[in-house]
Design a protein around this motif. Sequence first.
Motif, PDB file in Angstrom:
ATOM      1  N   THR A 123       2.590  11.174  11.312  1.00 41.14           N
ATOM      2  CA  THR A 123       3.402  10.370  12.212  1.00 41.14           C
ATOM      3  C   THR A 123       3.678   8.986  11.665  1.00 41.14           C
ATOM      4  OG1 THR A 123       1.412   9.611  13.291  1.00 41.14           O
ATOM      5  CG2 THR A 123       2.479  11.540  14.232  1.00 41.14           C
ATOM      6  N   PRO A 139      -0.415   1.002   9.387  1.00 40.89           N
ATOM      7  CA  PRO A 139       0.714   0.572  10.222  1.00 40.89           C
ATOM      8  C   PRO A 139       0.342   0.433  11.690  1.00 40.89           C
ATOM      9  CG  PRO A 139       1.041   2.799   9.405  1.00 40.89           C
ATOM     10  CD  PRO A 139      -0.139   2.256   8.693  1.00 40.89           C
ATOM     11  N   PRO A 158       4.993   5.852   9.427  1.00 38.53           N
ATOM     12  CA  PRO A 158       6.276   5.628   8.774  1.00 38.53           C
ATOM     13  C   PRO A 158       6.227   6.133   7.330  1.00 38.53           C
ATOM     14  CG  PRO A 158       5.573   3.648   9.911  1.00 38.53           C
ATOM     15  CD  PRO A 158       4.460   4.627  10.023  1.00 38.53           C
ATOM     16  N   TYR A 172      -0.029  -2.980  13.297  1.00 36.64           N
ATOM     17  CA  TYR A 172       1.137  -3.718  13.743  1.00 36.64           C
ATOM     18  C   TYR A 172       1.864  -2.992  14.868  1.00 36.64           C
ATOM     19  CZ  TYR A 172       1.110  -7.324  10.183  1.00 36.64           C
ATOM     20  OH  TYR A 172       0.781  -8.410   9.412  1.00 36.64           O
ATOM     21  N   LEU A 173       1.985  -1.678  14.702  1.00 42.50           N
ATOM     22  CA  LEU A 173       2.814  -0.941  15.646  1.00 42.50           C
ATOM     23  C   LEU A 173       2.086  -0.711  16.964  1.00 42.50           C
ATOM     24  CD1 LEU A 173       4.408   1.667  13.245  1.00 42.50           C
ATOM     25  CD2 LEU A 173       5.535  -0.246  14.354  1.00 42.50           C
ATOM     26  N   GLY A 174       0.772  -0.511  16.861  1.00 46.02           N
ATOM     27  CA  GLY A 174       0.006  -0.283  18.078  1.00 46.02           C
ATOM     28  C   GLY A 174       0.454   0.949  18.832  1.00 46.02           C
ATOM     29  N   CYS A 175       0.916   1.958  18.105  1.00 40.32           N
ATOM     30  CA  CYS A 175       1.416   3.155  18.768  1.00 40.32           C
ATOM     31  C   CYS A 175       0.254   4.103  19.067  1.00 40.32           C
ATOM     32  CB  CYS A 175       2.435   3.843  17.876  1.00 40.32           C
ATOM     33  SG  CYS A 175       1.841   4.083  16.212  1.00 40.32           S
ATOM     34  N   ASP A 176       0.546   5.122  19.831  1.00 39.25           N
ATOM     35  CA  ASP A 176      -0.502   6.075  20.200  1.00 39.25           C
ATOM     36  C   ASP A 176      -0.751   7.087  19.098  1.00 39.25           C
ATOM     37  OD1 ASP A 176      -0.428   4.811  22.615  1.00 39.25           O
ATOM     38  OD2 ASP A 176       1.120   6.154  23.382  1.00 39.25           O
ATOM     39  N   CYS A 177       0.304   7.309  18.278  1.00 37.44           N
ATOM     40  CA  CYS A 177       0.231   8.461  17.385  1.00 37.44           C
ATOM     41  C   CYS A 177      -0.510   8.167  16.084  1.00 37.44           C
ATOM     42  CB  CYS A 177       1.635   8.943  17.076  1.00 37.44           C
ATOM     43  SG  CYS A 177       2.784   7.615  16.715  1.00 37.44           S
ATOM     44  N   CYS A 178      -0.408   6.940  15.581  1.00 40.45           N
ATOM     45  CA  CYS A 178      -0.892   6.712  14.220  1.00 40.45           C
ATOM     46  C   CYS A 178      -2.263   6.056  14.173  1.00 40.45           C
ATOM     47  CB  CYS A 178       0.056   5.827  13.435  1.00 40.45           C
ATOM     48  SG  CYS A 178       1.739   6.367  13.528  1.00 40.45           S
ATOM     49  N   TYR A 231       6.374  -7.150   6.244  1.00 40.58           N
ATOM     50  CA  TYR A 231       7.035  -5.904   5.870  1.00 40.58           C
ATOM     51  C   TYR A 231       8.168  -5.572   6.837  1.00 40.58           C
ATOM     52  CZ  TYR A 231       7.876  -0.959   5.459  1.00 40.58           C
ATOM     53  OH  TYR A 231       8.493   0.247   5.341  1.00 40.58           O
ATOM     54  N   TYR A 235       8.019 -13.949   6.762  1.00 42.64           N
ATOM     55  CA  TYR A 235       7.635 -12.953   5.773  1.00 42.64           C
ATOM     56  C   TYR A 235       7.095 -11.735   6.498  1.00 42.64           C
ATOM     57  CZ  TYR A 235       2.909 -14.574   6.725  1.00 42.64           C
ATOM     58  OH  TYR A 235       1.736 -14.893   7.337  1.00 42.64           O
ATOM     59  N   ASP A 276       4.571 -14.816  10.206  1.00 43.38           N
ATOM     60  CA  ASP A 276       4.561 -13.384   9.933  1.00 43.38           C
ATOM     61  C   ASP A 276       5.547 -12.707  10.868  1.00 43.38           C
ATOM     62  OD1 ASP A 276       4.073 -10.732   9.580  1.00 43.38           O
ATOM     63  OD2 ASP A 276       1.894 -10.910   9.569  1.00 43.38           O
ATOM     64  N   GLU A 331       8.204   0.995  19.370  1.00 45.06           N
ATOM     65  CA  GLU A 331       7.247   0.008  18.897  1.00 45.06           C
ATOM     66  C   GLU A 331       7.940  -1.069  18.066  1.00 45.06           C
ATOM     67  OE1 GLU A 331       6.502   3.248  18.714  1.00 45.06           O
ATOM     68  OE2 GLU A 331       4.636   3.462  19.849  1.00 45.06           O
ATOM     69  N   PHE A 346       8.927  -3.619  10.391  1.00 46.24           N
ATOM     70  CA  PHE A 346       8.982  -2.198  10.045  1.00 46.24           C
ATOM     71  C   PHE A 346      10.404  -1.654  10.038  1.00 46.24           C
ATOM     72  CE2 PHE A 346       4.496  -2.325  10.772  1.00 46.24           C
ATOM     73  CZ  PHE A 346       4.011  -1.362   9.933  1.00 46.24           C
ATOM     74  N   ALA A 369       0.396  -3.854   6.602  1.00 40.87           N
ATOM     75  CA  ALA A 369       1.414  -3.157   7.381  1.00 40.87           C
ATOM     76  C   ALA A 369       1.602  -1.740   6.859  1.00 40.87           C
ATOM     77  CB  ALA A 369       2.729  -3.917   7.321  1.00 40.87           C
ATOM     78  N   SER A 418      -0.510  -9.298   4.333  1.00 36.67           N
ATOM     79  CA  SER A 418       0.215  -8.821   5.508  1.00 36.67           C
ATOM     80  C   SER A 418       1.040  -7.578   5.183  1.00 36.67           C
ATOM     81  CB  SER A 418       1.088  -9.957   6.019  1.00 36.67           C
ATOM     82  OG  SER A 418       2.254  -9.476   6.570  1.00 36.67           O
ATOM     83  N   THR A 440       6.615  -9.238  10.730  1.00 38.63           N
ATOM     84  CA  THR A 440       6.662  -7.832  10.328  1.00 38.63           C
ATOM     85  C   THR A 440       7.482  -7.044  11.342  1.00 38.63           C
ATOM     86  OG1 THR A 440       4.487  -8.071   9.369  1.00 38.63           O
ATOM     87  CG2 THR A 440       5.248  -5.843   9.804  1.00 38.63           C
ATOM     88  N   LEU A 491       8.054  -5.062  18.577  1.00 40.73           N
ATOM     89  CA  LEU A 491       7.762  -6.089  17.578  1.00 40.73           C
ATOM     90  C   LEU A 491       8.868  -7.135  17.542  1.00 40.73           C
ATOM     91  CD1 LEU A 491       6.357  -4.314  14.389  1.00 40.73           C
ATOM     92  CD2 LEU A 491       5.247  -6.036  15.767  1.00 40.73           C
ATOM     93  N   ARG A 495      10.435   7.711  14.982  1.00 45.98           N
ATOM     94  CA  ARG A 495       9.594   7.945  16.148  1.00 45.98           C
ATOM     95  C   ARG A 495       8.940   6.655  16.631  1.00 45.98           C
ATOM     96  NH1 ARG A 495       5.802  11.965  15.842  1.00 45.98           N
ATOM     97  NH2 ARG A 495       6.484  12.940  13.907  1.00 45.98           N
ATOM     98  N   HIS A 496       9.001   5.616  15.792  1.00 47.29           N
ATOM     99  CA  HIS A 496       8.381   4.363  16.205  1.00 47.29           C
ATOM    100  C   HIS A 496       9.403   3.359  16.703  1.00 47.29           C
ATOM    101  CE1 HIS A 496       5.009   5.802  13.583  1.00 47.29           C
ATOM    102  NE2 HIS A 496       4.417   5.500  14.714  1.00 47.29           N
TER     103      HIS A 496
END
Lengths: 579, 684
Positions: free
Chosen positions: B607, B585, B609, B588-594, A271, A269, A417, A241, A421, B581, B577, A419, A245, A237-238
């Motif tokens: 929601t 999360p 990961p 980093y992701l900047g999503c609406d859901c999390c 995640y 480096y 960095d 996003e 995902f 993450a 880091s 990252t 990234l 679902r991400h």
Amino acid sequence: MVSIKRRRDDNEEEGTPRKLRARIADDEAGAESDAFEAQTPSRRARNQHLTDFGTPKSILKKTGTANGVNVTHAATPKSNRKLLFETPIKSANGETPNGTPTIVRNADRSARRKSNRRILEHATHGEESDEEAFDEEEILAEEILDEEVGAVETVEEVTQVEVPVPETPSKRKRGRPKGSGKKKPKSPTPPTELPPHEEYFWQNRPGGLKTSNNTLSAQSLLNHDEYFQAISGYEDRHQSEMDFLLELHSRAFDQWMFELEEGFNVCLYGYGSKRTITDKFAAHLYHHMSEMAPYKDSKKIPKIAIVNGYAPGTTLKELLTTIASIAVSNVTKLPNQPAVLLDFLLDQLSASPPSHPIPVILNSIDSPYLRKAPVPSMLARLAAHPSINLICTADTPNFPLLWDVGLKTQYKFLFHDATTFAPYDAEIDVVETVNELLGRSGRRVGGRDGVGFVLRSLPENARSLYRILVIEQLALDIMVQGSDDDDEAAATPKNKKVAHAKAAAPESNQGVEYRVLYHKAVQEFVCSSEVGFRTLLKEFHDHQMIESRKDAMGSERLWVPFRQEELEGLAEDLASDAF
Amino acid sequence: MEFEHQRCYVYQPNAHEERPPKRQRIGKASFQPQLKARIQTYRDLWAEQEQCIQNTLEEADSVTQGSIVDFVAAAGSSPDEPKFAIPTGLVVAGPSIASHGPYFERLGRKIRADTNSAYTVLTAGECPNLKTLLKQLVKKATSRVDEEDEDDLDQPSRPSRHGPKLLNYDLGHIQEWRKKNHVSSVVVTIQDSEAFDAGLLTDLIGLLHSWLDRIPFVLLFGIATSADSFEDRLSGQSLRYLEGERFDVTQSDDIIEKLFSATVASLDNRLFIGPQLCRRMLDRQKDYVQNVQDFCDGLRYAFMSHFYATVPSVFLDDRLKYEDTQAESLEAVRNLPSFRQHIETRLEQGTFARRTVRTLLESDQELFDKIKYDISSAQNELSSLAHAANVLFSIREALQMTPNVKASTIWIRAASGDLLESPLLRETMLSLKKTPSNKFADLLSTMEELSSQKELPYERGPKDAVVAIDVSGIQSEFNSILAQKETSAPLRTEHDVQNDSVRATVVAQKVLLEKHKAALSKQDQAYSDLVTRVYSHLTSFFELTLIDPQTLLFSEIFIYDLKSPHLEVFQPKPRFSVERAMASPHDYLGCDCCGSVDGKESALGATQPATAIVYQMYLESGALINVTDLWSAFKAIAGDEDNDEESKTMALFQRALAELKYLGLLRPTKKKTDHVAKVMWKGL
């Protein structure tokens, strides 16, 4: 000693406010020495009395009442048993009803002293005193000390509340019933907001480890096919996003190239799998280079070495050979040894430097295959050469520990960095890793049936050898467990720790020793020489039906990678010649 | 073709991934006006800096290296004379082991160039035992001139007419090789002597000594601690075989200090590295790395970042013409905070100023000229600032003041603009007032030297002209006063405490303390006046030069003081880091859901990961984790009711577990079935 104490207490009792407490305790003791059924009414009456004239702490009172009612109407078998258990001790102690409270207090007081001493002892030589037992006693000690701090009123409350519940510390006498410490209401939720180091010690405290005995059923874990089927249908679902990234990181490509041009190396480096980034970067670099001087308008194509450090069996030699194939135009004969090859390569690069530094993209520089001793230092030497541009990724969080100051200087890394995902699709074999993690690597061969299938195709001798191994391993397991059980049966808290240590021991001593197995095999005429024995074992190895490891003493140990239940099944099959 | 599971390969572009889309994306992403010009400016500036660095390093090294080379040459001067001990150089190179390698490499180059010797460096890593050490020694010593393949050396006995073939760790190889190549001595360098086993060193010394009649060895030991502790590690026997001489290498602290004044605090810098960044770099040197190379890299990266990321930095190029500038660069200058500030203050200064503001905002040409002019004047002022810091340091040194404050520290304080009011300056000036004439002579000679580098202005004359301190005039005046002096005691100023005496009188039962100035002699008086004059000149010099650089117009162009890319690039926190993450999360992701669930930060959400969910449950659990329970908890959070979905949830769960294992957070345990052990605690 007790008598002296008592006398003093008696003296004190005159006109002291403790009297109230003493009286209540009197009641209590009296009630307790009575039979269970008989005590309830009086207790209820007293509760009633307290409700009417008691302290303003209403909540406590209520609970007291509620408990009292509870006891009267539906005495749970648990509390019943408890009382019966406790009664003889009480009556033994409190022969004279009047004497009881002082005894209680004295007991408390000496317990206080004891607990002080114990805490002191523990502080001085903590290792020696038994931890598990201490844990309980410490709680008691702390409680007693707390009580001392509390005023008379508090004592009252405690009596009120705890009267109906038999297992209270205030009522515990010298001969505290065994196991009552366990009933002590420990906070079920762990303390939150601990600093990390405190949390470490909290979670590693002796006896603090309580997990359930649930086990995963064999079916619930997916095998390779199921896993890939399930994961291919999965949509993250991400995704958008993650794409963003990636897009962000790729904006830095030009910057990285500038950094590389200036003689630095780049290390990414963070995640998530960074393979996509390095792939895109390679493409970017490729296009950039193909428009530069030696490649533009010519047939020559730029060459970028890409190394997947995570791929099993990656060696430095391969890496060097790949680079050499780019750097050295007329490859005559490359030296065999990696060290010599590296020297050769560096000499070549210094003697006839290429028109631009050779880009080397190394995915997962911290992979287990590139971690061992000479590799990092040799890589560093390679990276330090001005004609090599190293772009590498590192996945583990602690990768900088791989390099000391000297190596770090040689690597000349700039860290970024990155990252993402993104799942580590190529880096990890998920199913295999999980099986290994849970000690189920036997699933690899396809379980018991798979083993049977292989064994059927092997000669009789092999089957016999396998049977010997399985039975030996089972016997070993049972032995270890047996000793555990014995220990646990006699588990006074003192030797529990020993038992614990024993249970942990097989981790390194798992399996049957090579020599032992060989002698058994010879005895049973399975093989006549070590060569034959080895040949048979090799077949098992090839089918991943056995695993081997050197133990702490340096002798080789072999085992069948199955859990006990499966082993038993296997042994049955083998014994009944099902294969 | 799929490459992801291949171990090593040469990149080939994907056929279907053609250029057009790529080109477009690159074109859009790299909106970088005048990047080429900026990078060219960077290269020019950095080349100057690098030259400074090289010179400083060579200068720092040259003395010790010269004496080591002389030592080696002396040892090899009479090769055929029998010796009773191995000539040994103990090179005390200090604790910064990272710089040992390059040092011995430079030394080797010099020794090979200046003396007729073979030079080999051995490190502890490649020599675990005597046999390997000798193999390495033979290989390195002999392969310098004629290349011999390792494979040949490994094959032991190949009979030849010279008798049996030597084993590959026989020092006879070196003897033979020396016969062919006629070197006067063989220098064996033990780079990290502390890392070697003491027994191994003893063996080596014994062996080399026994060969000394055939091969003239010279030993060099790199020592990080001290020569004494090195001596303690060896037995008396082997010490008798050695004939040692000690060489002290300039310690990296001193080198860094020198480098600093040669680069950052240099008087003719065009780009200034700000105080914040400098402090960071120096602290890092002090606390962690102790490494000259690292310092240079840091400096270089600061230059790189400035010119790469700051568009107006293009104006630092001296040769830049107005015609070459792009409108974007000028526009960027108009957006600089310092420029805006300047405009706002000018606006309040009346009509004339308002008119200049208008021209600056409207005319690119005017702005360009203004930038050029202001930058060069600011560079001048900053150079004076650096000079002032240098003067202060030299005064303190000449007056032998304690505590010993480093030049870099003074520079940093000056650059951050708080030196003028600092006790450090006040104290220095006070003690200057009290200086007796013998120290004052030192001070004057220092000032002479400093004023020859750059004049010391103390007053602003008309039209930007300045009045500088006439050091030589003061010097001659001072000399004439000294010439009239009658006593041998140094002259003292009126502020000197030694001239004061305290008289105590009792008046009406109260003690009155009175200070009395002793009568000053005529010379003393004259000297005192001179010192007071120097004092007041220097005070106004400091007041004039010690400005706050941040207040200068266009300071963003010629000062680089951002810690942001620098810190992450050199001191990354990968563990932090990764943990971040997975623990949140959303960062980093900047999503609406999390994001925050129900206003609660970092709550577990379905929601997130899968790995993040499992990781957060991992954080909550104890040292051992039951995977079954973990699975059911995971299923409760992330799973759906649907039965078909369960295998998908399981797949995610397995992947999350495998990822945690891959990241080194989990390991298998045999303590309980279906349990895994926790390895890392967050934030530890």
